[in-house]
Design a protein around this motif. Structure first.
Motif, mmCIF file in Angstrom:
data_model
loop_
_atom_site.group_PDB
_atom_site.id
_atom_site.type_symbol
_atom_site.label_atom_id
_atom_site.label_comp_id
_atom_site.label_asym_id
_atom_site.label_seq_id
_atom_site.Cartn_x
_atom_site.Cartn_y
_atom_site.Cartn_z
ATOM 1 N N ILE A 208 -6.691 7.170 44.235
ATOM 2 C CA ILE A 208 -7.823 7.315 44.874
ATOM 3 C C ILE A 208 -8.881 7.881 43.974
ATOM 4 O O ILE A 208 -10.288 7.640 43.941
ATOM 5 N N ALA A 209 -8.623 8.822 43.231
ATOM 6 C CA ALA A 209 -9.744 9.821 42.608
ATOM 7 C C ALA A 209 -10.028 8.870 41.330
ATOM 8 O O ALA A 209 -11.177 8.933 40.893
ATOM 9 N N LEU A 210 -9.253 7.900 41.030
ATOM 10 C CA LEU A 210 -9.457 7.282 39.832
ATOM 11 C C LEU A 210 -10.295 5.827 40.258
ATOM 12 O O LEU A 210 -10.973 5.300 39.314
ATOM 13 N N THR A 211 -9.869 5.402 41.197
ATOM 14 C CA THR A 211 -10.626 4.076 41.676
ATOM 15 C C THR A 211 -11.427 4.243 43.050
ATOM 16 O O THR A 211 -12.313 5.004 43.037
ATOM 17 N N SER A 212 -11.043 3.628 44.239
ATOM 18 C CA SER A 212 -11.507 3.991 45.563
ATOM 19 C C SER A 212 -10.510 3.902 46.540
ATOM 20 O O SER A 212 -9.626 2.928 46.218
ATOM 21 N N PRO A 213 -10.800 4.295 47.589
ATOM 22 C CA PRO A 213 -9.801 4.212 48.652
ATOM 23 C C PRO A 213 -9.614 2.752 49.154
ATOM 24 O O PRO A 213 -8.481 2.275 49.460
ATOM 25 N N THR B 131 -0.151 -13.950 52.547
ATOM 26 C CA THR B 131 -0.013 -13.533 51.409
ATOM 27 C C THR B 131 -0.817 -13.888 50.376
ATOM 28 O O THR B 131 -1.385 -13.020 49.610
ATOM 29 N N LEU B 132 -1.511 -15.064 50.209
ATOM 30 C CA LEU B 132 -2.311 -15.462 49.170
ATOM 31 C C LEU B 132 -3.676 -14.814 49.627
ATOM 32 O O LEU B 132 -4.403 -14.233 48.702
ATOM 33 N N LEU B 133 -4.001 -14.516 50.883
ATOM 34 C CA LEU B 133 -5.094 -13.811 51.182
ATOM 35 C C LEU B 133 -5.225 -12.379 50.909
ATOM 36 O O LEU B 133 -6.289 -11.763 50.454
ATOM 37 N N VAL B 134 -3.961 -11.567 50.906
ATOM 38 C CA VAL B 134 -3.790 -10.224 50.599
ATOM 39 C C VAL B 134 -4.091 -10.071 48.922
ATOM 40 O O VAL B 134 -4.521 -9.374 48.580
ATOM 41 N N LEU B 135 -3.293 -11.083 48.458
ATOM 42 C CA LEU B 135 -3.425 -11.037 46.747
ATOM 43 C C LEU B 135 -5.068 -11.357 46.280
ATOM 44 O O LEU B 135 -5.520 -10.624 45.581
ATOM 45 N N ALA B 136 -5.599 -12.372 46.813
ATOM 46 C CA ALA B 136 -6.963 -12.633 46.674
ATOM 47 C C ALA B 136 -8.017 -11.431 46.843
ATOM 48 O O ALA B 136 -8.779 -11.181 46.179
ATOM 49 N N SER B 137 -7.820 -10.661 48.033
ATOM 50 C CA SER B 137 -8.595 -9.754 48.297
ATOM 51 C C SER B 137 -8.383 -8.679 47.409
ATOM 52 O O SER B 137 -9.576 -7.861 46.956
ATOM 53 N N PHE B 138 -7.156 -8.265 46.692
ATOM 54 C CA PHE B 138 -6.883 -7.103 46.015
ATOM 55 C C PHE B 138 -7.768 -7.531 44.663
ATOM 56 O O PHE B 138 -8.245 -6.912 44.062
ATOM 57 N N VAL B 139 -7.648 -8.841 44.179
ATOM 58 C CA VAL B 139 -8.034 -9.505 43.014
ATOM 59 C C VAL B 139 -9.654 -9.223 43.007
ATOM 60 O O VAL B 139 -10.414 -8.855 42.164
ATOM 61 N N TYR B 140 -10.215 -9.866 44.074
ATOM 62 C CA TYR B 140 -11.680 -9.847 44.442
ATOM 63 C C TYR B 140 -12.251 -8.401 44.339
ATOM 64 O O TYR B 140 -13.325 -7.997 43.744
ATOM 65 N N VAL B 141 -11.780 -7.472 45.292
ATOM 66 C CA VAL B 141 -12.350 -6.027 45.130
ATOM 67 C C VAL B 141 -12.084 -5.328 43.788
ATOM 68 O O VAL B 141 -12.953 -4.822 43.506
ATOM 69 N N SER B 142 -11.019 -5.654 43.067
ATOM 70 C CA SER B 142 -10.846 -5.009 41.703
ATOM 71 C C SER B 142 -12.117 -5.635 40.881
ATOM 72 O O SER B 142 -12.489 -5.056 40.032
ATOM 73 N N LEU B 143 -12.239 -6.891 41.025
ATOM 74 C CA LEU B 143 -13.198 -7.532 39.925
ATOM 75 C C LEU B 143 -14.691 -6.975 40.420
ATOM 76 O O LEU B 143 -15.474 -6.584 39.540
ATOM 77 N N LEU B 144 -15.011 -6.758 41.762
ATOM 78 C CA LEU B 144 -16.198 -6.114 42.166
ATOM 79 C C LEU B 144 -16.460 -4.795 41.602
ATOM 80 O O LEU B 144 -17.464 -4.197 41.122
ATOM 81 N N GLU B 145 -15.244 -3.950 41.616
ATOM 82 C CA GLU B 145 -15.135 -2.479 41.311
ATOM 83 C C GLU B 145 -15.594 -2.481 39.877
ATOM 84 O O GLU B 145 -16.269 -1.709 39.152
ATOM 85 N N ALA B 146 -14.707 -3.561 38.896
ATOM 86 C CA ALA B 146 -15.071 -3.560 37.490
ATOM 87 C C ALA B 146 -16.516 -4.069 37.253
ATOM 88 O O ALA B 146 -17.250 -3.219 36.391
ATOM 89 N N ARG B 147 -17.159 -4.885 38.033
ATOM 90 C CA ARG B 147 -18.578 -5.249 37.656
ATOM 91 C C ARG B 147 -19.448 -4.030 38.141
ATOM 92 O O ARG B 147 -20.391 -3.943 37.337
ATOM 93 N N ASP B 148 -19.255 -3.357 39.102
ATOM 94 C CA ASP B 148 -20.156 -2.165 39.253
ATOM 95 C C ASP B 148 -20.204 -1.167 38.469
ATOM 96 O O ASP B 148 -21.023 -0.236 38.294
ATOM 97 N N GLN B 149 -18.848 -0.863 37.780
ATOM 98 C CA GLN B 149 -18.508 0.075 36.912
ATOM 99 C C GLN B 149 -18.964 -0.173 35.333
ATOM 100 O O GLN B 149 -19.013 0.344 34.589
ATOM 101 N N GLY B 150 -19.592 -1.568 35.516
ATOM 102 C CA GLY B 150 -19.875 -2.058 33.943
ATOM 103 C C GLY B 150 -18.718 -2.446 33.119
ATOM 104 O O GLY B 150 -18.856 -2.803 31.770
ATOM 105 N N VAL B 151 -17.592 -2.542 33.569
ATOM 106 C CA VAL B 151 -16.392 -2.918 32.955
ATOM 107 C C VAL B 151 -16.178 -4.589 32.924
ATOM 108 O O VAL B 151 -16.105 -5.031 33.828
ATOM 109 N N SER B 152 -16.038 -5.190 31.706
ATOM 110 C CA SER B 152 -15.590 -6.597 31.943
ATOM 111 C C SER B 152 -14.334 -6.517 32.058
ATOM 112 O O SER B 152 -13.383 -5.877 31.683
ATOM 113 N N PRO B 153 -13.759 -7.724 33.116
ATOM 114 C CA PRO B 153 -12.506 -7.817 33.657
ATOM 115 C C PRO B 153 -11.725 -8.367 32.270
ATOM 116 O O PRO B 153 -12.047 -9.188 31.585
#
Length: 118
Positions: free
Chosen positions: A54-59, A96-118
């Motif tokens: 949580i300290a490294l990413t987000s809740p 199952t697909l929705l859970v996995l897709a939501s994790f990937v989507y949120v991870s990509l959004l956080e990477a974009r907000d932090q300026g990191v290329s996926p």
């Protein structure tokens, strides 16, 4: 919380033992050691790693990542030849697909907000 439950439930266990509703036997040292190690690694270490994540990413990312354990356990049960095969209902596969897709989507959004290329 554990101390609270121990203080409240221990008298109930003694009553159950004395009435014969539940009998308790001697616990050997090896079992106590195993339970202690299991508690330390299964509870304490996982909570420390969860807090660090949580300290490294987000809740949100951490909780979605934890939610991926459900589809991954589904996959592990499906691939394990000794396990009972899970039911392949379309609604379960969609979830199952929705859970996995939501994790990937949120991870990509956080990477974009932090300026990191996926």
């Amino acid at each position: 919380l554990g101390l609270f439950h121990t203080a409240l439930c221990l008298p109930i266990l003694f009553v159950l033992d004395q009435t014969g509703a539940e009998t308790f036997g001697h616990v050997d040292r090896q079992l106590v050691l195993f339970l202690t190690v299991n508690g330390l690694f299964g509870t304490v270490l996982s909570n420390v790693l969860w807090a660090k994540a949580i300290a490294l990413t987000s809740p949100l990312t951490v909780n979605l990542g934890t939610s991926t354990s459900i589809p991954l356990s589904f996959l592990a049960d499906y691939l394990n030849p000794h396990a009972h095969k899970p039911n392949l209902e379309p609604s379960y596969l969609l979830g199952t697909l929705l859970v996995l897709a939501s994790f990937v989507y949120v991870s990509l959004l956080e990477a974009r907000d932090q300026g990191v290329s996926p």
